[in-house]
Design a protein around this motif. Structure first.
Motif, mmCIF file in Angstrom:
data_model
loop_
_atom_site.group_PDB
_atom_site.id
_atom_site.type_symbol
_atom_site.label_atom_id
_atom_site.label_comp_id
_atom_site.label_asym_id
_atom_site.label_seq_id
_atom_site.Cartn_x
_atom_site.Cartn_y
_atom_site.Cartn_z
ATOM 1 N N ASP A 1 13.264 9.740 14.768
ATOM 2 C CA ASP A 1 14.160 8.651 15.594
ATOM 3 C C ASP A 1 14.836 7.283 15.093
ATOM 4 N N LEU A 2 14.669 6.608 14.042
ATOM 5 C CA LEU A 2 15.111 6.221 13.482
ATOM 6 C C LEU A 2 16.268 5.563 13.858
ATOM 7 N N PRO A 3 16.582 4.283 13.687
ATOM 8 C CA PRO A 3 18.467 4.281 13.934
ATOM 9 C C PRO A 3 19.239 3.809 12.544
ATOM 10 N N TYR B 1 1.198 -1.326 -0.238
ATOM 11 C CA TYR B 1 -0.029 0.303 0.025
ATOM 12 C C TYR B 1 0.639 1.200 0.083
ATOM 13 N N LEU B 2 0.816 2.282 -0.968
ATOM 14 C CA LEU B 2 1.265 3.711 -0.979
ATOM 15 C C LEU B 2 0.254 4.457 -0.636
ATOM 16 N N ILE B 3 0.853 5.480 0.362
ATOM 17 C CA ILE B 3 0.119 6.582 0.611
ATOM 18 C C ILE B 3 1.262 8.058 0.650
ATOM 19 N N SER B 4 1.185 8.595 -0.149
ATOM 20 C CA SER B 4 1.737 10.136 -0.292
ATOM 21 C C SER B 4 1.970 10.325 1.178
ATOM 22 N N LEU B 5 2.778 11.254 1.336
ATOM 23 C CA LEU B 5 3.193 12.043 2.790
ATOM 24 C C LEU B 5 2.310 13.694 3.041
ATOM 25 N N GLN B 6 1.642 13.768 1.740
ATOM 26 C CA GLN B 6 0.272 15.044 1.743
ATOM 27 C C GLN B 6 -0.789 14.813 1.816
ATOM 28 N N ASP B 7 -1.320 13.518 1.691
ATOM 29 C CA ASP B 7 -2.621 12.898 2.186
ATOM 30 C C ASP B 7 -2.674 11.691 3.814
ATOM 31 N N LEU B 8 -0.760 11.992 3.924
ATOM 32 C CA LEU B 8 -0.669 10.691 4.945
ATOM 33 C C LEU B 8 -1.300 11.806 6.271
ATOM 34 N N VAL B 9 -0.515 12.920 5.985
ATOM 35 C CA VAL B 9 -0.652 14.124 7.094
ATOM 36 C C VAL B 9 -1.882 14.880 7.261
ATOM 37 N N THR B 10 -2.849 14.346 6.679
ATOM 38 C CA THR B 10 -4.103 14.913 6.482
ATOM 39 C C THR B 10 -4.887 14.223 8.220
ATOM 40 N N VAL B 11 -4.025 13.355 8.802
ATOM 41 C CA VAL B 11 -4.947 12.502 10.121
ATOM 42 C C VAL B 11 -4.108 12.711 10.412
ATOM 43 N N PRO B 12 -4.320 13.917 11.420
ATOM 44 C CA PRO B 12 -3.439 14.465 12.187
ATOM 45 C C PRO B 12 -2.366 13.899 13.483
ATOM 46 N N LYS B 13 -3.121 12.554 13.270
ATOM 47 C CA LYS B 13 -2.328 11.936 14.979
ATOM 48 C C LYS B 13 -1.395 10.909 14.343
ATOM 49 N N TRP B 14 -1.097 10.642 12.232
ATOM 50 C CA TRP B 14 -0.274 9.967 11.535
ATOM 51 C C TRP B 14 0.821 11.162 11.509
ATOM 52 N N GLY B 15 0.429 12.123 10.998
ATOM 53 C CA GLY B 15 1.659 12.672 10.794
ATOM 54 C C GLY B 15 2.230 13.009 12.053
ATOM 55 N N ARG B 16 1.696 13.275 13.065
ATOM 56 C CA ARG B 16 2.402 13.852 14.572
ATOM 57 C C ARG B 16 3.525 12.544 14.564
ATOM 58 N N ARG B 17 2.872 11.108 14.726
ATOM 59 C CA ARG B 17 3.843 10.076 14.859
ATOM 60 C C ARG B 17 4.863 9.929 13.576
ATOM 61 N N LEU B 18 4.817 9.915 12.421
ATOM 62 C CA LEU B 18 5.534 9.539 11.514
ATOM 63 C C LEU B 18 6.746 10.628 11.649
ATOM 64 N N HIS B 19 6.493 11.163 11.590
ATOM 65 C CA HIS B 19 8.022 12.288 12.156
ATOM 66 C C HIS B 19 8.323 11.868 13.262
ATOM 67 N N ARG B 20 8.254 11.175 14.576
ATOM 68 C CA ARG B 20 9.377 11.113 15.432
ATOM 69 C C ARG B 20 9.627 9.704 15.215
ATOM 70 N N GLN C 1 6.249 19.670 10.388
ATOM 71 C CA GLN C 1 5.176 20.459 10.034
ATOM 72 C C GLN C 1 4.052 20.214 10.545
ATOM 73 N N PHE C 2 4.066 18.885 10.563
ATOM 74 C CA PHE C 2 3.334 18.418 11.154
ATOM 75 C C PHE C 2 2.823 17.751 12.577
ATOM 76 N N ASP C 3 3.927 17.611 13.067
ATOM 77 C CA ASP C 3 3.902 18.037 14.666
ATOM 78 C C ASP C 3 4.064 19.275 15.583
ATOM 79 N N ASP C 4 2.649 19.095 16.246
ATOM 80 C CA ASP C 4 3.189 19.566 17.196
ATOM 81 C C ASP C 4 3.511 19.440 18.876
ATOM 82 N N GLY C 5 3.430 18.330 18.862
ATOM 83 C CA GLY C 5 4.061 18.282 20.430
ATOM 84 C C GLY C 5 3.356 17.678 21.443
ATOM 85 N N LEU C 6 1.858 16.784 20.418
ATOM 86 C CA LEU C 6 0.915 16.873 21.708
ATOM 87 C C LEU C 6 0.980 14.841 21.385
ATOM 88 N N PRO C 7 0.404 14.538 22.730
ATOM 89 C CA PRO C 7 1.126 13.412 22.236
ATOM 90 C C PRO C 7 -0.290 12.588 21.793
#
Lengths: 355, 202
Positions: free
Chosen positions: A308-310, A285-304, A332-338
């Motif tokens: 942090d990936l080794p 399954y493929l998804i562009s980052l632009q589409d992925l970050v329309t889901v706030p939780k996924w944008g925050r989490r993917l950034h982290r 830009q899509f990570d506001d630091g919220l849990p």
């Protein structure tokens, strides 16, 4: 349920797009804000309605176009589909599994009528209406594995089980994350995973193999795996790496949102009844980052996760050079919220991006 | 002197052993270049072995160095050939005529051992039942993952594919079925930027 099949390409002009439906059901692979290898297996016995986990073999809006892309790959390189001679029976097992599953799970799209060994298969999306004799290869235009996997999204590795190991003895591989069936065919579980860094030392493969050897008929399992791909290119093969590798250098801060894709594999494992082989579908399954970050939780989490990936993993997954640009974009899509636990988008409960 | 200690590597990379005499009705020994030394030591370890042995030997760069010693072993048959590939049909015939109880010993370069092992495996002998011992050159037999062509005796990383001309880097990922390591385009993401070739294990 009716699916509107897209007319799209996974090469050249890359017209591939995800609809809102496809974005909402995307199999986001990170259940927490960091990632490390694990034997993340679970039973493959359905899932939430509409999710990619619901059916045994998920069919989505990309089906028809993915099958066209597969046919193009095979026309250029027939070695992407290979079956060692002792694996023909496993091919029939797989054909049966897919035809039975799809006709039961998607009765409006697929029909299977059986009278003894006289089978009638109707695949409406691909316009196939075919009568053949089960277990008689002369009644099919290809071997059984090739025939059915030309009609099924995702790659298929068909694994023989002997000597307490699994052997990659057949497969249809055209949407792979940079591994070669032609090179790996005939290898055992440890050999074909040899290039993966770290996981061997972590004991991942020993535990995973133990689990897989014990999979029984009727109790399939699944896991998610992931990587990053520039452009929605399904065929990221080593064979063609000298052609597509350079596309990784075309990312810019302006185009990264549309060009950089998260690539997720839904890997499932089914025991096959006659051959005792294990089939290992690897659905991409493929998804562009632009589409992925329309889901706030996924944008925050993917950034982290990406941040942090080794280094070894980012290198192995092939995006170490582009990681700074990807992290910049995602920040830009990570506001630091849990973030909430689990992979689901939780659109109704997770707060929108705070600016 | 002809022995080389390969560093530990990934799981698909073959691990070579040390030849030792095993009980058997007959023995097939295939060696190239310095691989002859391993056969000479094997014969010393059990002087009853050679009268039941067939030896296929390819001197490569070593010329006459080991020929006299090999002749003096008293093998049931000693074949000295110009190249492995010239002897493949002969090897297949030997394997076709083989009976239960045959022991196989391979020594010399990885290329020779890999290819002979593939023939033996195709004849139904499990690869795990075949003894091996690396001697001599650490050159590799490489398959280009792009054009599928084989380039033998590769001594540097990267190297140029002798078929399609791409610059390939040398991986440790190995296929017994192809009897080769995998070579992958080194400058795909930066065309023309090819690192200076370095001798393997230097």
């Amino acid at each position: 349920m009716t699916i509107q099949f897209n007319d799209e390409t996974f090469r050249d002009d890359y017209t591939f797009r995800n609809s809102q439906w496809a974005i909402d059901r995307f199999p986001f692979p990170f259940h927490e804000d960091s990632y490390m290898y694990s034997v993340n297996m679970e039973q493959h016995q359905g899932g939430p309605a509409g999710s990619v986990f619901e059916k045994r073999f998920d069919v989505d809006e990309h089906y028809v176009s993915e099958m066209k892309d597969r046919a193009l790959v095979l026309a250029e390189d027939p070695l992407r589909c290979q079956c060692l001679p002792h694996m023909t029976l496993a091919g029939w097992d797989l054909l049966e599994l897919i035809m039975v599953s799809k006709s039961e799970d998607y009765p409006d799209l697929f029909e299977l009528h059986r009278e003894g060994n006289n089978w009638h298969w109707i695949n409406k999306p691909l316009g196939i209406d075919h009568k053949f004799v089960f277990l008689d290869e002369t009644t099919l235009p290809y071997g059984p594995m090739e025939y059915i996997t030309r009609q099924s999204q995702g790659d298929f590795a068909v694994l023989d089980q002997r000597d307490d190991n699994l052997w990659m003895d057949a497969g249809m591989v055209t949407t792979q994350a940079d591994w070669s069936l032609d090179f790996d065919i005939g290898m055992n579980f440890f050999e074909w995973h040899a290039p993966v860094p770290k996981a061997n030392e972590m004991g991942i493969f020993v535990r995973a193999l133990k689990f897989l050897l014990n999979i029984q008929q009727g109790t399939p399992a699944r896991r998610l795996n992931w990587t990053m791909t520039v452009n929605p290119l399904l065929d990221t093969s080593p064979e063609n790496y000298h052609k597509w590798g350079v596309q990784k250098t075309t990312l810019t801060p302006e185009n990264i949102g549309t060009k950089q894709h998260l690539r997720v594999e839904l890997q499932t494992f089914f025991r096959l009844p006659r051959s005792n082989a294990l089939v290992f579908p690897i659905r991409c399954y493929l998804i562009s980052l632009q589409d992925l970050v329309t889901v706030p939780k996924w944008g925050r989490r993917l950034h982290r996760v990406i941040r942090d990936l080794p280094v070894e993993l980012a290198t192995y997954k092939g995006f170490i050079d582009n990681r700074p640009m990807i992290v910049d974009y995602l920040s830009q899509f990570d506001d630091g919220l849990p973030t909430s636990d689990g992979i689901w988008p939780d659109k109704n409960t997770e707060p929108p991006l705070q600016t | 002197m002809s022995k080389f200690e390969f560093p530990e590597s990934i799981n698909s990379r073959p691990v070579w052993g040390t030849l030792e005499p095993r009980p058997g009705k007959s023995h097939l020994m295939i060696a190239d270049a310095e691989g002859a030394e391993a056969l000479l030591e094997l014969a010393k370890a059990d002087d009853r072995l050679m009268s039941k042995s067939t030896i296929l030997y390819f001197p490569k760069g070593t010329g006459e160095t080991y020929l006299e010693d090999l002749e003096n072993l008293g093998a049931a048959q000693l074949y000295v050939g110009p190249s492995y590939s010239a002897a493949v049909a002969r090897l297949r015939r030997i394997l076709q005529d083989a009976h239960m109880g045959l022991q196989i010993y391979l020594s010399g370069t990885e290329s020779l051992m890999g290819q002979a092992m593939r023939e033996a495996a195709d004849a139904g002998i499990p690869h795990s039942a075949i003894q091996t011992e690396h001697r001599g050159s650490v050159a590799r037999r490489m398959q280009c993952v792009h054009c599928k062509g084989i380039t033998d005796d590769v001594m540097t990383d990267p190297f140029v594919c002798s078929h399609c001309g791409l610059n390939l880097f040398v991986r440790d990922h190995y296929s017994r079925r192809i009897a080769a390591y995998q070579g992958v385009c080194v400058d795909a993401e930066n065309p023309g930027n090819v690192p200076e070739p370095v001798e393997l294990y230097s």
